[in-house]
Design a protein around this motif. Structure first.
Motif, PDB file in Angstrom:
ATOM      1  N   ARG A  34       0.996  -1.399  -0.024  1.00 20.48           N
ATOM      2  CA  ARG A  34       0.038  -0.128   0.128  1.00 20.48           C
ATOM      3  C   ARG A  34       0.810   1.255   0.055  1.00 20.48           C
ATOM      4  O   ARG A  34       0.341   2.199   0.198  1.00 20.48           O
ATOM      5  CB  ARG A  34      -0.999  -0.068   1.216  1.00 20.48           C
ATOM      6  N   ASP A  35       2.147   1.155  -0.004  1.00 21.66           N
ATOM      7  CA  ASP A  35       3.069   2.097  -0.238  1.00 21.66           C
ATOM      8  C   ASP A  35       3.006   2.884   1.111  1.00 21.66           C
ATOM      9  O   ASP A  35       3.579   4.118   1.330  1.00 21.66           O
ATOM     10  CB  ASP A  35       2.767   3.096  -1.419  1.00 21.66           C
ATOM     11  N   ILE A  36       3.092   2.246   2.129  1.00 24.53           N
ATOM     12  CA  ILE A  36       3.214   2.769   3.640  1.00 24.53           C
ATOM     13  C   ILE A  36       4.561   2.640   4.048  1.00 24.53           C
ATOM     14  O   ILE A  36       4.990   1.446   4.040  1.00 24.53           O
ATOM     15  CB  ILE A  36       2.256   2.208   4.516  1.00 24.53           C
ATOM     16  N   THR A  37       5.467   3.492   4.351  1.00 22.38           N
ATOM     17  CA  THR A  37       6.862   3.434   4.779  1.00 22.38           C
ATOM     18  C   THR A  37       6.808   2.889   6.263  1.00 22.38           C
ATOM     19  O   THR A  37       5.980   3.034   7.014  1.00 22.38           O
ATOM     20  CB  THR A  37       7.450   4.704   4.693  1.00 22.38           C
ATOM     21  N   LEU A  38       7.832   2.030   6.509  1.00 20.78           N
ATOM     22  CA  LEU A  38       7.821   1.406   7.719  1.00 20.78           C
ATOM     23  C   LEU A  38       9.226   1.850   8.617  1.00 20.78           C
ATOM     24  O   LEU A  38      10.136   2.139   8.141  1.00 20.78           O
ATOM     25  CB  LEU A  38       7.839  -0.271   7.391  1.00 20.78           C
ATOM     26  N   THR A  39       8.999   1.540   9.760  1.00 22.63           N
ATOM     27  CA  THR A  39      10.375   2.029  10.739  1.00 22.63           C
ATOM     28  C   THR A  39       9.824   1.161  11.885  1.00 22.63           C
ATOM     29  O   THR A  39       9.038   1.102  12.501  1.00 22.63           O
ATOM     30  CB  THR A  39      10.641   3.403  10.969  1.00 22.63           C
ATOM     31  N   PHE A  40      11.157   0.658  12.399  1.00 23.01           N
ATOM     32  CA  PHE A  40      10.945  -0.175  13.529  1.00 23.01           C
ATOM     33  C   PHE A  40      11.778   0.874  14.600  1.00 23.01           C
ATOM     34  O   PHE A  40      13.076   1.220  14.275  1.00 23.01           O
ATOM     35  CB  PHE A  40      11.745  -1.401  13.268  1.00 23.01           C
ATOM     36  N   ALA A  41      11.182   1.364  15.486  1.00 22.64           N
ATOM     37  CA  ALA A  41      11.628   2.058  16.757  1.00 22.64           C
ATOM     38  C   ALA A  41      11.749   1.272  18.055  1.00 22.64           C
ATOM     39  O   ALA A  41      10.869   0.834  18.655  1.00 22.64           O
ATOM     40  CB  ALA A  41      10.543   3.261  16.755  1.00 22.64           C
TER      41      ALA A  41
END
Length: 272
Positions: A34-41
């Motif tokens: 869905r073109d949602i950017t991911l980041t693991f925090a």
């Protein structure tokens, strides 16, 4: 629709056995579609997180060390923040009335003063390992953060001692019930996520985030959609009473929530 999704690891994406479930991995892939950017925090070290991403072929930005580092998809350092050497020197060398073990982190890894095999159980994916050293001999200018691990009540008493010694020159937070961290002043996952969102051209209102501990407080409270895990620290729920509480990490609740959100974005969420 959110454009950036931020995920804590322990107690959030990871199940109690410290594994990523298949449903969770599938849902993360759907977000990317869905073109949602991911980041693991996470409080974990970037060396470990890069290994985990490689193991699962996940494409994501990394916020590690509880906000002390932000890395791009290619591994470029976008933001770095270390403890003030004067603060690190106090924490490393002052005598503290505590039974907790001390753990020191910098770009070279994780350092502690004694073998604690039980602490390695949380690193089953990566094999990430501490290095046993005399922590008091670590140069104060080479310290990113310092963690104390032990009994929660003991850590509360230690927190009072640290506050008395450091005042407002550092940030103290519980990244877990049994882990108290000393971080650079102004350093937290929320501040790091703002750096990343600015870099990507997103607003914080376009971000969603999931977390379970007090080190997630600033991040969850600053995004457009913050979700608290059902297994969260009670203090976190009390601090952010306006945020929704979803299910438990053992049931891969993040995956359940996101599946519902992706398929029915205009309907209320019902816990699994």
């Amino acid at each position: 629709m959110a454009r950036l999704a931020a995920f804590d690891m322990d107690g959030t994406l990871l199940m109690p056995n410290h594994h990523l479930g298949d449903e969770t991995l599938s849902t993360l892939a759907r977000l990317r579609e869905r073109d949602i950017t991911l980041t693991f925090a996470t409080g974990r070290h970037v060396l470990e997180m890069q290994h985990i991403l490689g193991s699962f072929s996940l494409e994501a930005f990394l916020i590690t060390g509880n906000g002390t580092r932000v890395h791009s998809l290619e591994g470029e350092v976008l933001h770095r923040q270390d403890l003030d050497p004067a603060i690190a020197d106090i924490v490393l060398h002052q005598a503290w009335d505590t039974q907790a073990s001390m753990h020191v982190f910098n770009d070279n890894g994780w350092f502690t003063g004694q073998e604690i095999p039980a602490m390695l159980h949380a690193h089953v994916y990566s094999g990430f390992h501490y290095q046993v050293v005399d922590v008091k001999r670590i140069p104060a200018h080479q310290v990113t953060k310092i963690c104390f691990c032990g009994d929660h009540d003991d850590l509360i008493r230690l927190g009072i001692q640290l506050n008395d010694a450091l005042g407002e020159r550092a940030n103290l937070c519980f990244s877990a019930v049994d882990c108290l961290e000393v971080l650079p002043l102004g350093c937290n996952k929320g501040a790091a996520l703002k750096v990343l969102s600015n870099h990507l051209g997103f607003t914080m209102a376009e971000c969603m985030a999931f977390g379970d501990a007090m080190n997630d407080r600033e991040m969850l409270g600053s995004v457009g959609r913050g979700l608290i895990m059902g297994n969260a620290m009670p203090q976190l729920i009390a601090e952010l009473p306006h945020l929704s509480v979803i299910g438990h990490c053992r049931n891969q609740a993040v995956s359940h929530y996101l599946t519902h959100w992706l398929d029915n974005p205009h309907l209320p969420y019902s816990p699994e």
